[in-house]
Design a protein around this motif. Sequence first.
Motif, PDB file in Angstrom:
ATOM      1  N   LEU A 148      77.516   6.338  20.982  1.00 45.78           N
ATOM      2  CA  LEU A 148      76.781   5.856  22.151  1.00 45.78           C
ATOM      3  C   LEU A 148      75.424   6.538  22.103  1.00 45.78           C
ATOM      4  O   LEU A 148      75.341   7.766  22.216  1.00 45.78           O
ATOM      5  CB  LEU A 148      77.532   6.189  23.441  1.00 45.78           C
ATOM      6  CG  LEU A 148      76.868   5.713  24.737  1.00 45.78           C
ATOM      7  CD1 LEU A 148      76.695   4.190  24.738  1.00 45.78           C
ATOM      8  CD2 LEU A 148      77.674   6.158  25.943  1.00 45.78           C
ATOM      9  N   GLY A 149      74.399   5.743  21.867  1.00 44.19           N
ATOM     10  CA  GLY A 149      73.090   6.332  21.640  1.00 44.19           C
ATOM     11  C   GLY A 149      73.153   7.201  20.397  1.00 44.19           C
ATOM     12  O   GLY A 149      73.614   6.756  19.345  1.00 44.19           O
ATOM     13  N   ASN A 150      72.752   8.450  20.531  1.00 46.05           N
ATOM     14  CA  ASN A 150      72.766   9.378  19.400  1.00 46.05           C
ATOM     15  C   ASN A 150      74.013  10.261  19.380  1.00 46.05           C
ATOM     16  O   ASN A 150      74.046  11.258  18.666  1.00 46.05           O
ATOM     17  CB  ASN A 150      71.523  10.284  19.455  1.00 46.05           C
ATOM     18  CG  ASN A 150      70.245   9.493  19.282  1.00 46.05           C
ATOM     19  OD1 ASN A 150      70.196   8.547  18.504  1.00 46.05           O
ATOM     20  ND2 ASN A 150      69.212   9.862  20.005  1.00 46.05           N
ATOM     21  N   TYR A 151      75.024   9.915  20.146  1.00 43.04           N
ATOM     22  CA  TYR A 151      76.178  10.793  20.329  1.00 43.04           C
ATOM     23  C   TYR A 151      77.467  10.197  19.788  1.00 43.04           C
ATOM     24  O   TYR A 151      77.726   9.000  19.970  1.00 43.04           O
ATOM     25  CB  TYR A 151      76.362  11.106  21.823  1.00 43.04           C
ATOM     26  CG  TYR A 151      75.154  11.762  22.417  1.00 43.04           C
ATOM     27  CD1 TYR A 151      74.949  13.127  22.303  1.00 43.04           C
ATOM     28  CD2 TYR A 151      74.180  11.003  23.063  1.00 43.04           C
ATOM     29  CE1 TYR A 151      73.817  13.732  22.826  1.00 43.04           C
ATOM     30  CE2 TYR A 151      73.049  11.590  23.591  1.00 43.04           C
ATOM     31  CZ  TYR A 151      72.873  12.954  23.470  1.00 43.04           C
ATOM     32  OH  TYR A 151      71.748  13.546  23.985  1.00 43.04           O
TER      33      TYR A 151
ATOM     34  N   ASP B 175      74.365  16.289  34.127  1.00 43.94           N
ATOM     35  CA  ASP B 175      75.417  15.311  34.385  1.00 43.94           C
ATOM     36  C   ASP B 175      74.850  13.932  34.681  1.00 43.94           C
ATOM     37  O   ASP B 175      75.380  12.911  34.224  1.00 43.94           O
ATOM     38  CB  ASP B 175      76.311  15.759  35.552  1.00 43.94           C
ATOM     39  CG  ASP B 175      77.228  16.914  35.167  1.00 43.94           C
ATOM     40  OD1 ASP B 175      77.268  17.295  33.974  1.00 43.94           O
ATOM     41  OD2 ASP B 175      77.925  17.429  36.069  1.00 43.94           O
ATOM     42  N   GLU B 176      73.752  13.877  35.436  1.00 49.25           N
ATOM     43  CA  GLU B 176      73.136  12.585  35.776  1.00 49.25           C
ATOM     44  C   GLU B 176      72.663  11.851  34.520  1.00 49.25           C
ATOM     45  O   GLU B 176      72.739  10.624  34.443  1.00 49.25           O
ATOM     46  CB  GLU B 176      71.967  12.782  36.748  1.00 49.25           C
ATOM     47  CG  GLU B 176      72.350  13.335  38.100  1.00 49.25           C
ATOM     48  CD  GLU B 176      72.608  14.847  38.095  1.00 49.25           C
ATOM     49  OE1 GLU B 176      72.093  15.567  37.199  1.00 49.25           O
ATOM     50  OE2 GLU B 176      73.355  15.307  38.977  1.00 49.25           O
ATOM     51  N   GLU B 177      72.168  12.601  33.531  1.00 51.12           N
ATOM     52  CA  GLU B 177      71.716  11.991  32.280  1.00 51.12           C
ATOM     53  C   GLU B 177      72.899  11.444  31.480  1.00 51.12           C
ATOM     54  O   GLU B 177      72.804  10.375  30.869  1.00 51.12           O
ATOM     55  CB  GLU B 177      70.950  13.010  31.435  1.00 51.12           C
ATOM     56  CG  GLU B 177      69.635  13.456  32.047  1.00 51.12           C
ATOM     57  CD  GLU B 177      68.998  14.583  31.277  1.00 51.12           C
ATOM     58  OE1 GLU B 177      67.938  14.340  30.679  1.00 51.12           O
ATOM     59  OE2 GLU B 177      69.557  15.703  31.277  1.00 51.12           O
ATOM     60  N   ILE B 178      74.007  12.167  31.504  1.00 53.39           N
ATOM     61  CA  ILE B 178      75.217  11.698  30.811  1.00 53.39           C
ATOM     62  C   ILE B 178      75.722  10.420  31.475  1.00 53.39           C
ATOM     63  O   ILE B 178      76.045   9.442  30.807  1.00 53.39           O
ATOM     64  CB  ILE B 178      76.307  12.791  30.803  1.00 53.39           C
ATOM     65  CG1 ILE B 178      75.835  14.015  30.024  1.00 53.39           C
ATOM     66  CG2 ILE B 178      77.611  12.241  30.222  1.00 53.39           C
ATOM     67  CD1 ILE B 178      76.730  15.236  30.159  1.00 53.39           C
ATOM     68  N   GLU B 179      75.765  10.408  32.808  1.00 57.52           N
ATOM     69  CA  GLU B 179      76.210   9.216  33.537  1.00 57.52           C
ATOM     70  C   GLU B 179      75.298   8.029  33.237  1.00 57.52           C
ATOM     71  O   GLU B 179      75.774   6.909  33.040  1.00 57.52           O
ATOM     72  CB  GLU B 179      76.238   9.480  35.039  1.00 57.52           C
ATOM     73  CG  GLU B 179      77.400  10.340  35.472  1.00 57.52           C
ATOM     74  CD  GLU B 179      77.478  10.500  36.979  1.00 57.52           C
ATOM     75  OE1 GLU B 179      76.939   9.642  37.718  1.00 57.52           O
ATOM     76  OE2 GLU B 179      78.098  11.480  37.418  1.00 57.52           O
ATOM     77  N   LYS B 180      73.997   8.253  33.212  1.00 58.68           N
ATOM     78  CA  LYS B 180      73.042   7.170  32.923  1.00 58.68           C
ATOM     79  C   LYS B 180      73.277   6.612  31.519  1.00 58.68           C
ATOM     80  O   LYS B 180      73.234   5.399  31.310  1.00 58.68           O
ATOM     81  CB  LYS B 180      71.610   7.687  33.068  1.00 58.68           C
ATOM     82  CG  LYS B 180      70.561   6.628  32.900  1.00 58.68           C
ATOM     83  CD  LYS B 180      69.166   7.183  33.138  1.00 58.68           C
ATOM     84  CE  LYS B 180      68.128   6.105  32.936  1.00 58.68           C
ATOM     85  NZ  LYS B 180      66.768   6.605  33.112  1.00 58.68           N
ATOM     86  N   LEU B 181      73.536   7.491  30.564  1.00 57.52           N
ATOM     87  CA  LEU B 181      73.818   7.059  29.202  1.00 57.52           C
ATOM     88  C   LEU B 181      75.067   6.176  29.165  1.00 57.52           C
ATOM     89  O   LEU B 181      75.069   5.105  28.551  1.00 57.52           O
ATOM     90  CB  LEU B 181      73.995   8.283  28.292  1.00 57.52           C
ATOM     91  CG  LEU B 181      74.338   8.016  26.834  1.00 57.52           C
ATOM     92  CD1 LEU B 181      73.240   7.215  26.142  1.00 57.52           C
ATOM     93  CD2 LEU B 181      74.583   9.333  26.111  1.00 57.52           C
TER      94      LEU B 181
END
Length: 94
Positions: free
Chosen positions: A24-27, A56-62
Amino acid sequence: MKSKFKDVPIDEDTTILFQQEARLGNYDVLYQKWLWDGIVAESIIFAKEDVKDLEDEEIEKLVKSSPIVKEGSKITLKHSDSGYVFVNFNFDIQ
């Protein structure tokens, strides 16, 4: 090559219906669809080390950027002591 997700814990009363390693993306992530107490839901699991620089907000957005997350789905995020970050979504009561 050993999977970084080989030690993902599973609650003993949870049934994994499907799982697949993916990106997912670069992960690197582990996708799971599961059943627990009459609830079917899905998770995207990250190795905590991989996302240590993300809020956490960045992970949720991803995760929300993925087409598998239904529009308006409730999302929960949990950091486990086992070294993983679980993002759960698409909850459906059976």
